[in-house]
Each structure stands twice: as structure tokens, then as C-alpha cells.
Design an enzyme around this catalytic site. Structure first.
Site, short mmCIF file in Angstrom:
data_model
loop_
_atom_site.label_atom_id
_atom_site.label_comp_id
_atom_site.label_asym_id
_atom_site.label_seq_id
_atom_site.Cartn_x
_atom_site.Cartn_y
_atom_site.Cartn_z
N LYS A 180 -3.96 -0.97 14.04
CA LYS A 180 -3.27 0.18 14.64
C LYS A 180 -3.57 0.30 16.13
O LYS A 180 -4.70 0.11 16.56
CB LYS A 180 -3.72 1.46 13.93
N GLU A 226 0.84 -1.20 0.00
CA GLU A 226 0.00 0.00 0.00
C GLU A 226 0.88 1.25 0.00
O GLU A 226 2.07 1.19 0.33
CB GLU A 226 -0.94 -0.03 1.21
N1 PSU Z 1 -1.21 2.03 10.09
C1 PSU Z 1 -0.06 2.72 10.18
N2 PSU Z 1 0.20 3.70 9.32
C2 PSU Z 1 -0.69 4.01 8.35
C3 PSU Z 1 -1.90 3.27 8.24
C4 PSU Z 1 -2.11 2.29 9.13
O1 PSU Z 1 0.73 2.48 11.05
O2 PSU Z 1 -0.41 4.94 7.60
C5 PSU Z 1 -2.86 3.59 7.15
C6 PSU Z 1 -3.15 2.34 6.31
O3 PSU Z 1 -3.02 2.70 4.96
C7 PSU Z 1 -4.58 2.02 6.66
C8 PSU Z 1 -5.15 3.38 6.92
O4 PSU Z 1 -5.24 1.36 5.59
O5 PSU Z 1 -4.12 4.01 7.66
C9 PSU Z 1 -6.46 3.34 7.62
O6 PSU Z 1 -6.97 4.62 7.72
P1 PSU Z 1 -8.46 4.88 8.23
O7 PSU Z 1 -8.47 4.47 9.67
O8 PSU Z 1 -8.65 6.36 8.04
O9 PSU Z 1 -9.36 4.05 7.37
#
Ligand code: PSU
Ligand code: MN
Length: 304
Positions: A160, A26
Site C-alpha cells: 500500500k 481476500e
Molecule cells: N490495500 C488496499 N486495500 C485494503 C488492504 C490493502 O488497497 O483494503 C487491506 C488488505 O486486506 C491488507 C490489509 O491485508 O489492508 C492490511 O491491513 P493492516 O495494515 O491493518 O495489517
């Protein structure tokens, strides 16, 4: 009908046609996860890790209105250093493409685009999930929804750390997404190997993992999450991470940060509060996940 123009890099399309192992990466971690200039270095290191593991990397992103599956260094440069590069989840793909913009794709968007090109393995840091807070304000990442419907295995150090991890696991179950611990019995919490949350399925052997993944994907019932705990030498303790996360979420709240801006803001705050230690774990674990992604793709290729 208009079609989303998706450009698959020649080496990626040749590998897919030959049935050779390919790992999608990604790009929102390049555009919105790591600070410059280390973001570009990490993007290149992730690709190198996949190649070293015997697979072909296909970093996914949107560059000047075009979906690209497999990015060259010039395209990675644009995502890493360009102005106005957006964080693109599934909802954003159409808009950003139609308006000629560029964007780093989240796990959800990357999964959708990579799977449509025929890629079965995606490596990332940690997936998005159910955010903390009361039920009156629901922030649930589209990553969970996409995993429920897209045929791909995502290799991650769990979800996360800023999330509500028990609720995230429950949501994965509801969506029918298997969560497999690779050499771990607990759901990893990104910066820590332990979360206190027991996983139902654990696999310690790579060829068995490949068989489990290939069998689930053959069901055509959506995706799955393969959990790889963060490398021991870098992992932090749960109590320490929890302190940083609470303080960082409080900071985000006070600054009025909401929606897709929460993750980038909190990651930055965690780095500042931990004296850079969360960034070091993050770097180590994304590379370890790219390595496992490559090993998994190779092992799936030799299944009979
Ligand atoms: N975890 C990390 N760094 C990131 C992300 C996740 O440590 O940059 C990113 C990934 O691309 C994940 C996204 O798909 O955050 C999810 O964001 P949201 O919670 O806004 O859907
Ligand atoms: Mn969200």
C-alpha cells in the site's frame, strides 16, 4: 481440542482434490477497502476475472462465526452490506469465530486460512507492511509476518502506498520472502508502477513465473510476493500520489486514527482528495491481479 470450523465450498474442495487451479481472494477489501455498493460489484468482478482466466475463485471470509473458503453470493452480500462486519487479521480469527461474528479477512488471515485448505495462490490489491513514522511507534502489518511463514504466493501491486516502502521491502527480505517483479524491475507502489526501489528478481514470462513460484513453495520456507504493476492506463504519478498520501496521513493523525483503522481511513481520504482517481486505479489493479493470479494458478498446474 476445539477446532476452527472451516467450511470449504463444494466446488473449491472438488477442484483442490482434482488438482485444478484455485485462486484465493481476500475479503477485507470488500468489507473495509471499497465503499458500498461498489464493494459487492468488485467482489463479483474479481470472481468473474478468476473464472475467465480458467481457475476457480475461493473468496475467504468469516460469516456468522464460520470460516468459509469459497463464498456464494448470499455470503458476499453479508460481508459487503452487513452491520458490524469486522476487519479480521490473524489475531482476530479466533475471537470473531467464537463469538459468532462476521469479518472480512486481510491478506494475512486469508493466506493462513487458504493455505491450510491447500490453496497456493492468493490475489489482492496491495499487501500491508511497515508504516511510516519513527521507530518509537512501530506499526507493522501482520501480512509481512504471515508471508514469512505461510506457503502461498500473493499476487499484488506491491504494498500500500501509505507505507514506508523501503522498510517494507527490507522486512520482506528479513522474513525470507522473495519479491518477484512480473514484467517490472521496480517494486510497484500500488497507485504507481514505479517506486524507485529496484527488485532483485524479475520474470517476464508466465511459465517461468510458475516455475519460480512452484520451486520456492516446494522449499516449505514460507510464502512469496508476486508484483504486478497497476495497469498503465490508470496509474497515477508518484508526485501526485505522494501529495495525497501525506495529506491523508496527516488527516488520520489529527483524527487520532491508529492501528487497523488507519488503512480504511486513509483509502477513503485518498479517494476524496484525488476526486475518485485512487479508487479507479484500485479497482483496475485488483482485477488485473485476479487475472494474473488465475493465469499463474493455471500455469502452475501444467508444470512438469
Ligand atoms: N490495500 C488496499 N486495500 C485494503 C488492504 C490493502 O488497497 O483494503 C487491506 C488488505 O486486506 C491488507 C490489509 O491485508 O489492508 C492490511 O491491513 P493492516 O495494515 O491493518 O495489517
Ligand atoms: Mn497495523
Amino acid at each position: 481440542m476445539l477446532r476452527i470450523e472451516s467450511i470449504v465450498a463444494p466446488d473449491v474442495s472438488a477442484a483442490l482434490a482434482a488438482g485444478a487451479p484455485v485462486v484465493a481472494l481476500e475479503s477485507s477489501l470488500i468489507t473495509h477497502g471499497f465503499p458500498r455498493p461498489e464493494n459487492l460489484e468488485i467482489a463479483l468482478q474479481l470472481e468473474a476475472a478468476v473464472r475467465a482466466g480458467g481457475a476457480l475463485p475461493a473468496t475467504v471470509g468469516i460469516v456468522s462465526g464460520k470460516v468459509r473458503i469459497g463464498l456464494d453470493e448470499a455470503a458476499l452480500q453479508i460481508l459487503a452490506n452487513g452491520a458490524g462486519v469486522e476487519k479480521c487479521s490473524v489475531r482476530d480469527i479466533g475471537y470473531v469465530c467464537a463469538t459468532g461474528g462476521s469479518g472480512g479477512t486481510t491478506v494475512a488471515a486469508t493466506a493462513r486460512l487458504a493455505a491450510s485448505a491447500g490453496i497456493a495462490v492468493l490475489a489482492t490489491g496491495g499487501i500491508g507492511g511497515v508504516h511510516r513514522g519513527d521507530a518509537s511507534y512501530l506499526d507493522i502489518s501482520a501480512d509481512l509476518i504471515e508471508l514469512g511463514r505461510t506457503r502461498i504466493a500473493v499476487v499484488a501491486a506491491g504494498a500500500k502506498a501509505l507505507l514506508d516502502l523501503p522498510a517494507t521491502l527490507e522486512a520482506l527480505e528479513t522474513q525470507g520472502v522473495p519479491v518477484i517483479g512480473y514484467r517490472c524491475g521496480e517494486f510497484p507502489a500500488f497507485y504507481t508502477a514505479e517506486s524507485g526501489l529496484q527488485l532483485k528478481h524479475r520474470v517476464d514470462d508466465l511459465s517461468r513465473l510458475a516455475r519460480v513460484v512452484a520451486t520456492h513453495l516446494a522449499l516449505e520456507a514460507g510464502g512469496m510476493l508476486v508484483c504486478n504493476p497497476p495497469p498503465r492506463a490508470f496509474a497515477l504519478t508518484r508526485a501526485e500520489v505522494e501529495d495525497y498520501v501525506r495529506a491523508a496521513l496527516d488527516e488520520a493523525n489529527k483524527a487520532g486514527v491508529t492501528g487497523s483503522a488507519v488503512t480504511p481511513f486513509v483509502l477513503q481520504a485518498l479517494g476524496r482528495r484525488s476526486g475518485g482517481r485512487t479508487g479507479a486505479v484500485n479497482r483496475a489493479l485488483v482485477i488485473a491481479n485476479a487475472e494474473l493470479g488465475a493465469a499463474l494458478a493455471v500455469a502452475m498446474g501444467v508444470l512438469q
